[in-house]
Structure formats: C-alpha cells, structure tokens
Motif scaffolding. Sequence first.
Motif: not given
Length: 175
Positions: A144-155
């Motif tokens: 979930e945490g990784l998903w949150e990071v990728i949602s805001h910073a895809p790269d």
Amino acid sequence: MKREALLDAAECVLFEHGTQALTLAAVAERAGVSKGGLLYHFPTKEALIKAMVTRVIEEFDDLVARYDDGSPGSYTRAYVEATFEVMAGQEATRTRRRWSAITAAAADPELIAPLREAMARWHRIDPGREPDPVASAVIRLAAEGLWEVISHAPDAFGAGQLAALKRRLLEMVSP
C-alpha cells in the motif's frame, strides 16, 4: 454511449486537469455526448465519482482473485502480485489515471466510503489462510505504501527496483 466510456472520459478529465475541472459539462464534452446523455447514466457528479471509485475497487478485487489460489499465504501473495500489476504492469498509466478518481472522492466521506470498506476487507487478517498474519499485514501495508508513493511520484522507482521490491515482498510471504 456506454457507461464505461463515460467513466473513462471522467478519469481523463480528472487526471489531466484535476478535481476542480471535473464537471458534468467537461465530462460530456470529453466523451463527445450531450450533457443529457451523461445524465442518463450518472444523474449527479457524485454518482459519477462513486462509479469511478467502485470500478477501481472491482478491478483490484478481480486481479487479487485471479492470483489467489487458496493456499496458505496466497491472499497476501495475490495482493502483492495485483498491486505490482496495477503499478508497474502494461496498464500502469491507465491505472494511475483511474486512481485519480480516489483523489476526487477523498474529500467526501460518502464518496470514499466504498474504498474504506474495501481497504478494511483487503487488510482483514484471516489466520486460517495466512501462516504469519502479522507478517502478511506488514507485507500488504508495504505494498500500500509503495502504491501511494507511485501514485504521487510515478518515476520514483525504475523497473529494476520495482522488480526487486516485488521479489522481496513475495519472498517474505511464507508458503
């Protein structure tokens, strides 16, 4: 026009222009239909947002079900597989666009309620299916945490890093 195409148009408006731009008129224009055509399927902006949120939940549930074979730890493995498919798979751009619906719903407790219910369900521990329920919870929370990071910073992570993270999370789930 089909309901799914209207939802796609709404997601595009959200993703490209943000929540302020999400109006029924903007969605109808993007979809190439009259506002009345849109209202036939979604009588309010709230109904449109709720349908977008529901679609995101259903798609994730379908992915988890596809990967879950019922063996010990398989739910958490399926959750990780589904998460990485959504974040880094072939449909990652579409998925990020779809998750913009969550942003639109976040400010309204009624609109975000289906996601809250899904989150509670996704993270409920079934000791009979998980050899180490606490480790399984930690692994799903990490996803979930990784998903949150990728949602805001895809790269934020390259393909190699994502592959290594996925491998490590899957290794952590006891077979």
